[in-house]
Each structure stands twice: as C-alpha cells, then as structure tokens.
Design an enzyme around this catalytic site. Structure first.
Site, mmCIF file in Angstrom:
data_model
loop_
_atom_site.group_PDB
_atom_site.id
_atom_site.type_symbol
_atom_site.label_atom_id
_atom_site.label_comp_id
_atom_site.label_asym_id
_atom_site.label_seq_id
_atom_site.Cartn_x
_atom_site.Cartn_y
_atom_site.Cartn_z
ATOM 1 C CG ASN A 74 16.870 -8.620 -3.445
ATOM 2 O OD1 ASN A 74 17.621 -8.720 -4.871
ATOM 3 N ND2 ASN A 74 17.392 -9.609 -2.787
ATOM 4 C CG LEU A 75 10.317 -8.336 -6.874
ATOM 5 C CD1 LEU A 75 9.720 -8.036 -7.972
ATOM 6 C CD2 LEU A 75 10.291 -8.790 -5.419
ATOM 7 N N GLY A 124 10.634 -16.890 -7.009
ATOM 8 C CA GLY A 124 9.149 -17.818 -6.321
ATOM 9 C C GLY A 124 8.923 -16.270 -5.978
ATOM 10 C CG HIS A 125 9.251 -12.585 -4.693
ATOM 11 N ND1 HIS A 125 10.471 -12.072 -4.911
ATOM 12 C CD2 HIS A 125 9.098 -11.999 -3.315
ATOM 13 C CE1 HIS A 125 11.234 -12.535 -3.704
ATOM 14 N NE2 HIS A 125 9.933 -12.597 -2.372
ATOM 15 C CD GLN A 182 6.173 -13.245 5.839
ATOM 16 O OE1 GLN A 182 6.704 -12.643 6.638
ATOM 17 N NE2 GLN A 182 6.009 -13.696 4.283
ATOM 18 C CB SER A 216 14.909 -16.932 0.035
ATOM 19 O OG SER A 216 15.857 -16.175 1.109
ATOM 20 C CB SER A 217 15.363 -11.457 -0.648
ATOM 21 O OG SER A 217 13.761 -11.860 -2.025
HETATM 22 O O1 PAF Z 1 7.480 -11.842 2.878
HETATM 23 C C1 PAF Z 1 8.075 -10.900 2.555
HETATM 24 O O2 PAF Z 1 8.346 -10.878 1.846
HETATM 25 C C2 PAF Z 1 7.495 -9.611 3.895
HETATM 26 O O3 PAF Z 1 7.511 -10.072 5.449
HETATM 27 C C3 PAF Z 1 5.730 -9.176 3.679
HETATM 28 C C4 PAF Z 1 5.139 -9.770 3.650
HETATM 29 C C5 PAF Z 1 5.333 -8.211 2.334
HETATM 30 C C6 PAF Z 1 5.294 -8.560 5.213
HETATM 31 O O4 PAF Z 1 6.847 -6.589 5.046
#
Ligand code: PAF
Length: 284
Positions: free
Chosen positions: A32-33, A36-37, A155, A187-188
């Site tokens: 679901n990019l 940001g990705h 995270q 954010s997704s």
């Molecule tokens: O940030 C995310 O999208 C997830 O927490 C990750 C790091 C891919 C782990 O599933």
C-alpha cells in the site's frame, strides 16, 4: 525489476548480486505504498547498487482488534510504483513462506523496555511482531544496509537496538518523514480518513511544531506541556494515546538537561490511528 515470492528465489538473486561485487540495500514494507516508501527506495538506490523491497503484511504485528484483515493489499499498483522508483527486486512472500511453523512460532525477538512504552503500551505485542519479522527478513535478504522511515520513530529505535544487540552486520538508515503540503505525515493508513478527518489531521503536525517552538523558547515543564497538548487534541476531536517528550537516542523521558529530544504523538481520529514526531536540537 524482478518479483519473487520464495526465500529460495530471493536468496539466489541476492547471491548473484553479491558475487558480482554489488552492495544490497533493503526496504521492508507492508505494501500500500506511497511516496514516503519511494523516498526510502530512492535513498537506498543512492547508497547501494541493488535495492530489494519486501511487501509483506505481517500478521504478528497486528493486535486482535486492529486492521490486519482490512489492510489494503495493492501488490500490482505497488510494483508499478517500485519499478518507476528503480527498485531492482521485490520480495512478496506468502504468510506460509514467512511463517512455515505458523504465526505462533516459538522464536520471537523482543526488545524489552523500549517495546512496552509509547505505542507499545497501546499495542501489546506489536514491536515483538515487528522485531521478529524484520530479523527474519534481515536473515533472508542479508543486506548491507536497511532503510526505515523516521515517522515510525519508536520502530526505528527498536530495530536499531536489536540490530546492534544481535550483531546483524547491517547499517540501519533512518530517512526523514515525507509530508503532504499541509504537513500531514504520509502513511498507508491515511487512506482510512474521511474527507472531514483528512482536513482535520494536519493539526497533529501543527501542534508538534508549536510544542517544538515552546521547547526552543525555553519551556522545560515537559509533563505539563504534554498534558495540555492531550487536552488540546481532545478538544479538536482527536482521541490521543499519548504525547511525550523523550530523549531521541534512547527514548527515555527527557530531563531539563537533555539536548537532543523528540516529541511524539499518537492519536486516533475516527477509526484511524495517526502517529507523528518532531525532533528538537537544543545544542544549537
Ligand atoms: O513499517 C512497516 O511497514 C512495518 O512495520 C515493517 C517494518 C515492514 C515490518 O513489517
């Protein structure tokens, strides 16, 4: 761009790249990019020869009442974006490929302390799910560097900690948060917001920016500032989980002598849980 679904196929591609003397950058995602990705992929590409992106909606990091079932699975659109972003390899495994012994597998990576506070307090088991799947992905991909967004500040701290303590020979790179023009962190999950909520959501970044200015102006009553911000968010229609001012290097509560800080917010708006943060450097 090559798309593979098995650990064996991925390993063969990475092995060939390494045999050719190439460095490997890794961008783990749940699909679901958004841009940001793609920024993570671009950063990886600027530092490594070959970029691997994983797309895996990891069941073990979702709580029982969370959105695992409804989390958008958009593999085709994601692959188009990744190809445009010059990703080289997409690893899109099934749950069975990742958890051959089931999601209740007996080996779990837990980063004690760091994982139980802030988001961890409101999402029991979430960071163990993240740390376990990312460790597993690190062992599968064996990259030189791995790239994560700073929006998920806690995270990133958890991943940095287990990478160091378990001696993974991987450089962890934090990439600044991408924002919409009105300041909302990409954010997704923003796609869950109604039009009205989407108009309201940038208030989080405005409030973070105001808090940052207050701290830069010399305010040091951190608990009072955070409590007042919780009330402010509630008045605006948010349901805050927390507002916290922490030391950025270890995510412990900031004292008046700390100079590198991060202000973190998590709040629900309707059904959507939003998180964001802003750093403050008091040394300059
Ligand atoms: O940030 C995310 O999208 C997830 O927490 C990750 C790091 C891919 C782990 O599933």
């Amino acid at each position: 761009m090559q798309i593979v679904n098995t650990i064996q196929a991925l390993r063969a591609l990475v092995k060939a790249a390494k045999m050719a003397g190439k460095t490997v950058g890794f961008v783990p995602t749940m699909g679901n990019l958004h841009f940001g990705h793609i920024r993570l992929v671009q950063t990886a590409k600027s530092q490594c020869d070959v970029v691997v992106t994983s797309i895996f909606v990891n069941p073990t990091q979702f709580g029982a009442n969370e959105d695992f079932g409804s989390y958008p699975r958009t593999l085709e659109a994601d692959c188009t974006l990744l190809a445009d972003g010059h990703c080289d390899i997409v690893f899109a495994p099934s749950a069975l490929e990742m958890y051959a012994n089931g999601t209740g597998q007996s080996t779990v990576v837990t980063v004690a302390g760091l994982s139980e506070q802030l988001c961890g307090e409101h999402r029991a088991g979430h960071f163990a799910g993240v740390a376990t799947v990312v460790s597993k992905l690190f062992n599968i991909v064996q990259p030189d560097s791995a790239f994560f967004g700073e929006k998920d500040f806690q995270q990133l701290a958890v991943i940095r900690r287990f990478t160091e303590e378990l001696a993974f020979p991987i450089t962890i790179v934090g990439v600044p948060t991408e924002r919409a023009a009105d300041g909302l962190a990409l954010s997704s999950r923003n796609g869950y917001l109604t039009a009205e909520e989407r108009a309201q959501a940038p208030a989080i970044y405005q409030i973070l920016s105001q808090l940052r200015q207050a701290v830069l102006n010399g305010q040091r009553e951190y608990t009072m500032l955070c409590d007042a911000t919780v009330l402010h968010l509630q008045k605006l229609g948010f349901d805050p989980d927390y507002v916290a001012i922490m030391r950025s290097h270890d995510l412990q509560p900031a004292t008046t002598t700390d100079q590198q800080l991060v202000i973190l917010v998590a709040a629900k708006l309707g059904k959507t849980r939003l998180i964001d943060n802003i750093t403050v450097n008091l040394a300059i």
